[in-house]
Write an enzyme that holds these catalytic residues in place. Sequence first.
Site, PDB file in Angstrom:
ATOM      1  N   CYS A 182      -3.439  -3.641   5.790  1.00  0.00           N
ATOM      2  CA  CYS A 182      -2.228  -3.328   5.037  1.00  0.00           C
ATOM      3  C   CYS A 182      -2.470  -2.136   4.105  1.00  0.00           C
ATOM      4  CB  CYS A 182      -1.771  -4.547   4.238  1.00  0.00           C
ATOM      5  SG  CYS A 182      -2.988  -5.173   3.058  1.00  0.00           S
ATOM      6  N   HIS A 440      -1.699  -7.948  -1.173  1.00  0.00           N
ATOM      7  CA  HIS A 440      -1.033  -7.302  -0.042  1.00  0.00           C
ATOM      8  C   HIS A 440      -0.440  -5.981  -0.510  1.00  0.00           C
ATOM      9  CE1 HIS A 440       0.950  -6.852   3.781  1.00  0.00           C
ATOM     10  NE2 HIS A 440       2.129  -6.763   3.192  1.00  0.00           N
TER      11      HIS A 440
END
EC number: 3.4.19.12
Length: 1082
Positions: A182, A440
């Site tokens: 990510c 994230h």
Amino acid sequence: MPVSMAVCETANVVNAALRESLGGNSSAAGSSIDQAKSGEDSNGSLQNHIVANAKRILMAKIEYEEVPNYHESVLENLKSKYIVIKPGNPGAINGFGGKNNTGKVVGANGHDNNGARKQAEHPNNQSHHNNHNNHPHPTSNPNELPKPKRVLYPRENIRIGWKQSERKWQVGTGMINVGNTCYLNSTLQALLHIPALANWLVSEQAHLENCNVAESGGGCIVCAMAKTLLATQSNQSAVRPFLIYSKLKQICKHMVVGRQEDAHEFLRFLVEAMERAYLMRFRNYKELDQLVKETTPLGQIFGGYLRSEVRCLSCNHVSITFQHFQDLLLDIRKADSLEDAFEGHFSRERLEDMGYKCEGCKKKVSATKQFSLERAPITLCIQLKRFSMIGNKLTKQISLKPRIDLSKYAARSPAAQAQPLTYRLVSMVTHLGVSQHCGHYTAIGSTDTGSYYNFDDSYVRPIAMQSVCNTNAYIMFYELDLSQAASPAANRPNGVRLTNGHSTTPVPAATVSSPSPTRFIGPQLPPGGVNGYSNGNAQKTAIQFKQHHQQSQQNGFQLGTGKFQDTAKPPLVGAHAKGDANPVPTANGNKSSSTSSNSSSNHKSINQQQYLPISSEDEDSEDEMTPRPTTAQLPSMPKMTDDHTEKPKSPVKIQVKTPVKTPLKSLVPYESASEEEEAPQPNPRKRRSEEDSSESDQESGQTNGHSKTNGSLTNGSASSSVHVNNSKQKTDAIDEIFKSLKKSADSDDDDDEEESSIQLTNGWHPQKQSQSQSKAPPSPKTPPSPAVIKSKTGIWKVTRNDEVDDIDDDDDEEDEAPAKIQTPSKTHRNPFSSTKPSTESPATPGAKRQKLLNGSAVKSHQQPRVGNGYQSEATSNGSTINELLKQSHRGYGSSVLSWNGKPAELEKEPFELVCAKRIAGHGSVDGSDIVESSVAVNASSGSDSNDVVVIALLVDAREQRQRDLDDDEENEMDRGRQRKVKSSGSAKANNASNSTPGYNPFQEYEGQKRWNKNGGGGGGFPRFYNQNFRQNFQQRNKFKFNRFGGPGSAKFQQQRALQRHLAAGGGFSRRQPSAQQQQQQS
């Protein structure tokens, strides 16, 4: 004065020395015999004379004379080595906004805004570069930024803005997460949505075809980035960035595939890898100096220069240095917004005291340091320091703006600072998570339409401008907006396109300075020519737009920020003036908005022809210009329809006399006195739905926004009678249990006291309501409270008296009901305690607990609040309180403070209540009971018997307390001053004293039964007639006689009665239940 040296010729000096030597030797030659000797002597003498004369000549005085070319040959070399503090020619200092030594005309922000490089006349420019290659800035001022001797990629070739490219830019697809990537996906999305970088990558088409770097078939890292950009623009589904992922080791050696990494760290390594790949195109790239390496396309896009000024506080000497940067790391520990972080970064700070060595003072002094922007980058990369020294993440919210102005931080002249240095937000990287070690990453990018999209790996969705500004950003990319500083004839970077796809001629934004009264936001059309217009026509344009704007509202147009919905005619594209920012309802109910956020529109379309591209100045002052409603409304106010807006407001009428049964619930509890005393509501959702169902039949003309009924109090819960006595809120918990057990004889006094409290604050008295209407559902947790109503007549409460009388009658019936006399057993501290008869039936505790929990008892106002004001739900039968009361309140240490920090109330006087509670009905530890005192046995039921029992209990409690104090003095521990004597009598006494205080006759009975079972002396007679047993009994317990206060005390009489009972054979062979003991004793 510096001159060059002129020395006499050496040949003349040597000739003079030879003549002098030969002249002296010629007179010495006399005969032929001596010719050979004289020749040898003359040769040696000649040599000696030459040496002596040469030394004399070398030590002679040297004459000097000035030459005309000294300044060009000597001083120019010295200037390159030293700093000229006071230059002779003040015009040699070149500032921004004028011509520099290289001849390039630069703008206020340090680069050519017009995109044309112009050479200025310099007579010695070519000679400087040819003769002084070792010094890249031979004629530049040391206080100015040095100029590289070679530029690899001109800064003017960078195309800023999406409209500078002929390519049609799409939103872009997402990127598939192939395992903890990510950080890579979000970084790539943020980079590929920077217009300057995307335009450069697209322009590298020639290099893509001729790239000679064959690494896994993907070419160099620049080719991999260009191919990834084209893949996201051409595909319709999410792509897999394998070209970048496969070169992860080439980008950074210590990064591991499949492991979480930092997005900013990856960004820095990726940009450096792209710079290395670009430098490899040149043969001698390793020999280039640092200034030349900073002129790569990546350096021109992200690179800038900071000016550091260190000022000595002693001599005011200023040391100026320049630092190249590609991102700004801002400290957010003391900042709440991005502007605050910039202020802290560019503010003047004081260095460590006596820690800076000044070049002027030549010693360590105190100094100050301040940064400023010497040359602003085209794309400004900002990283917020979201990490602390202890390794935690700073999750604080930092407010952002879509536009920032860095003009006040630029190191320029005051005239040049007048030109704005404005940046617009193009992309950012966000981090979701509470720790810097996990979380994230997502990205936000802008498109050519001016709207923003959120890229969460393979998911792409539009996001509103307000959400973008409130995002917990980590890395932000701002691109330079040249439209604010562009000339009137310059073309606008972003065009204006209507919904039908036809685009108008791009025009520049009207540059309005701060003194200008008119401020334009959004795209505008010129009133006259196509190429542009001056500021003098701005007011006329605003007036024309205002007229067309009113007409378009009547025609049913909806003017949005990013879209235009054409229903009858093409609307006139324009901007609101600052005074016309309020939206006006149109004829068809639509409203026009003057904000510049594309994502704030309610309609989204897949076709990008429906989007209006917002130019760089369309988003100007977005945070300043927001639509404001005509009438301010509070969040708690209901939405008023058109019918309500036309009705005049009338005063609220409150009727209490005639209750009317309606499905509407009264809104009394929302203004209760406290959170704990709110009247219970059966079901808030149900009540709300009922209010909505009957809202059409009611009037809503209040100013506070709460819906009202017809004015009558219809809900019984709103007017339930609950009497609050504030003087009883600090009563002890044990006092509560003791008072709940005994029946109150002064209920009439309580009723009188309660009746006196039933009045309203402002003198209003409610009318009595019926029993059926005033019954409220019980609240299992919160005690009910009198309802408080706020109205224009004042604040008043509603109570009633009928329920009080009913509950009093119930209590009187319970008092008169016959009950069995229960004999509580001995306690841990007092074996012969007298008890009071319990007047409760077996069903009474459950009913009493139910009344206490429902909060409908008469004495609910007398219940104390335990702890911090919360009411205890347990009654006298609670196992927890019984277990606590069985334990000694004195303990084995010092007194314990209560929860509120004050001394416990279980000292002194409350101890009587504790003893009374123990005597009242808790029995002994083993569950058995003893014979109660004559006072308790002869007491009759009713109020008189209760008074007698209470008086007896209090007297026994005081006596027990005195005996406990005496027992403590007798049982003091031996501290070594007195020697212990071991004997049979003392051992028995010590065992008796060290055991549990108080004598247990049943334990004595069981023990004697085991001892005398097979022993002699007793025979077949009961052991009670054995005199040895009686002697042992007296011997063991004679030390307790004085403790009981002598033979005349009540406790002594109780003990003697028990002894006589046991001696007469009245003992129990087995422990019996409490009911059997009561029957046998009766």
